[in-house]
Write a protein that holds these residues in place. Structure first.
Motif, PDB file in Angstrom:
ATOM      1  N   PRO A 171       8.595   3.998  -4.124  1.00  0.00           N
ATOM      2  CA  PRO A 171       8.316   3.243  -2.671  1.00  0.00           C
ATOM      3  C   PRO A 171       9.252   4.053  -1.914  1.00  0.00           C
ATOM      4  CG  PRO A 171       8.458   1.687  -4.011  1.00  0.00           C
ATOM      5  CD  PRO A 171       8.796   2.579  -5.295  1.00  0.00           C
ATOM      6  N   ARG A 208       4.840   5.782   9.392  1.00  0.00           N
ATOM      7  CA  ARG A 208       5.211   4.845   8.345  1.00  0.00           C
ATOM      8  C   ARG A 208       5.508   3.650   8.068  1.00  0.00           C
ATOM      9  NH1 ARG A 208      10.708   3.777   6.283  1.00  0.00           N
ATOM     10  NH2 ARG A 208      10.569   4.595   4.039  1.00  0.00           N
ATOM     11  N   SER A 249       1.426   1.890   8.400  1.00  0.00           N
ATOM     12  CA  SER A 249       1.518   1.950   7.000  1.00  0.00           C
ATOM     13  C   SER A 249       1.821   0.438   6.214  1.00  0.00           C
ATOM     14  CB  SER A 249       1.933   3.490   5.986  1.00  0.00           C
ATOM     15  OG  SER A 249       0.885   3.241   5.240  1.00  0.00           O
ATOM     16  N   ARG A 250       3.054   0.369   6.484  1.00  0.00           N
ATOM     17  CA  ARG A 250       3.446  -0.735   5.792  1.00  0.00           C
ATOM     18  C   ARG A 250       3.231  -1.942   6.038  1.00  0.00           C
ATOM     19  NH1 ARG A 250      10.466   0.108   4.766  1.00  0.00           N
ATOM     20  NH2 ARG A 250      10.220   1.751   3.006  1.00  0.00           N
ATOM     21  N   CYS A 268      -0.225  -2.298   4.436  1.00  0.00           N
ATOM     22  CA  CYS A 268       0.077  -2.215   3.136  1.00  0.00           C
ATOM     23  C   CYS A 268       0.410  -4.080   3.103  1.00  0.00           C
ATOM     24  CB  CYS A 268       0.931  -1.049   2.760  1.00  0.00           C
ATOM     25  SG  CYS A 268       0.393   0.195   2.303  1.00  0.00           S
ATOM     26  N   GLY A 269       1.441  -4.689   3.631  1.00  0.00           N
ATOM     27  CA  GLY A 269       2.114  -5.857   2.993  1.00  0.00           C
ATOM     28  C   GLY A 269       0.397  -6.868   3.944  1.00  0.00           C
ATOM     29  N   LYS A 296      -2.169   3.742   2.500  1.00  0.00           N
ATOM     30  CA  LYS A 296      -1.159   5.098   3.003  1.00  0.00           C
ATOM     31  C   LYS A 296      -1.634   6.589   2.895  1.00  0.00           C
ATOM     32  CE  LYS A 296       2.814   2.611   0.380  1.00  0.00           C
ATOM     33  NZ  LYS A 296       3.997   2.585  -0.815  1.00  0.00           N
TER      34      LYS A 296
END
Length: 330
Positions: free
Chosen positions: A187, A232, A235-236, A239-240, A250
């Motif tokens: 991470p 970023r 992306s987070r 992804c969550g 990603k």
């Protein structure tokens, strides 16, 4: 969004600076082009090549010779050889002699019928068939870039090659960042890798379009880093929602985000950048801040002097009172 300053080590900044210096040095690398003009070469073709190969710096040199059955051999420092023709009796023998010199040779004609002895492209011999100047420039740019490691130097000197060179830089960086996003599972560890790859891309693009390594590049690097932070955050967030496909997300965001960033930078460099007004604004801001600091220091010094004088006056008064009391007792 938390900015991961701890993930941006000083060594990475130093590497980015070195990368920028390397890009500048690459753009200053000497390039040599030899052009042989056959007596049958169309005037339009000759004019198109002449206009395309006008060096933008003193590090490039274009040598022009007449094509003959026994042509003047290219010099040892020649990077590429171009033969402009419409077919002739001396063409095949002359090309064979030029290929022996060791530099890649490209025969430029309007039709493959004019050079039937070239059946396929090889690392040392190729054929470009084009009658349209724009198509000719695009084909020449791709052909030369495929056969030289001086991409930045060629692009910096010959503007018609810049778009093709920029596409290669952007595509290479985007693919690398896509792989980083997919393969790095720790991470947060992929952010600094991607960020400095993008910074390197920006510096290489600037060099490709003839921009030197100057303080103004800091504006572009800052924009790249901010864009990286935005990507970023996106992306987070995504992804969550799909944790099982996080590595795919990603990779896609890293790759396509880098590609979009690179193409936007290339478009800005191609259009031309002028930071004069921004430099003036920053200069005025720094000047105002410096003036405010000086005024603050002056006020503080005056206050300190006033306090010192007041303290000295108080001490003097106390001393006078004590002296008067002593005299009274006497």
């Amino acid at each position: 969004m938390k900015i991961p300053w701890e993930q941006l080590p000083l060594s990475s900044f130093i590497k980015a600076l070195r990368l920028g210096m390397d890009a500048t040095l690459e753009s200053d690398t000497p390039v040599r082009v030899a052009v042989y003009v056959d007596a049958t070469a169309p005037h339009g073709m000759v004019a198109a090549v002449r206009d395309a190969f006008v060096p933008q710096t003193t590090s490039a040199l274009v040598r022009v010779e007449r094509l003959a059955a026994d042509p003047v051999p290219p010099k040892a420092d020649t990077d590429v050889v171009l033969v402009l023709t419409s077919g002739s009796d001396v063409l095949e023998d002359a090309v064979q002699r030029l290929v022996i010199s060791g530099a890649p040779v490209c025969v430029v004609a309007e039709s493959s019928v004019e050079a039937p002895f070239i059946e396929a492209d090889t690392p040392l011999l190729g054929l470009i068939c084009a009658s349209d100047p724009a198509h000719l420039r695009d084909a020449l740019a791709r052909w030369i870039l495929d056969r030289t490691d001086k991409d930045s130097a060629f692009a910096a000197n010959f503007p018609f090659m810049r778009e093709a060179a920029a596409n290669r830089i952007v595509t290479t960086t985007a693919l690398a960042n896509m792989a980083t996003g997919v393969l790095v599972f720790m991470p947060g560890s992929n952010f600094p890798v991607m960020a400095f790859a993008e910074a390197g891309m920006a510096l290489k693009l600037a060099s490709t379009y003839g921009y030197r390594m100057r303080p103004e590049r800091g504006y572009e690097i800052a924009g790249v880093l901010v864009s990286g932070l935005v990507l970023r955050g996106i992306s987070r967030a995504v992804c969550g929602q799909v944790p099982r496909l996080a590595f795919v997300v990603k990779g896609l965001i890293g790759g396509f985000g880098t590609y979009g960033m690179g193409m936007a930078l290339a478009a800005l460099y191609a259009r031309g950048l002028d930071y004069e007004r921004m430099n003036e604004i920053l200069g005025e801001a720094f000047s105002g801040a410096r003036t405010a600091v000086r005024r603050g220091a002056t006020v503080a010094r005056q206050a300190a002097d006033a306090a010192s004088n007041a303290g000295a006056g108080a001490v003097s008064a106390v001393a006078s009172v004590c002296s008067a009391g002593a005299e009274g007792r006497a």
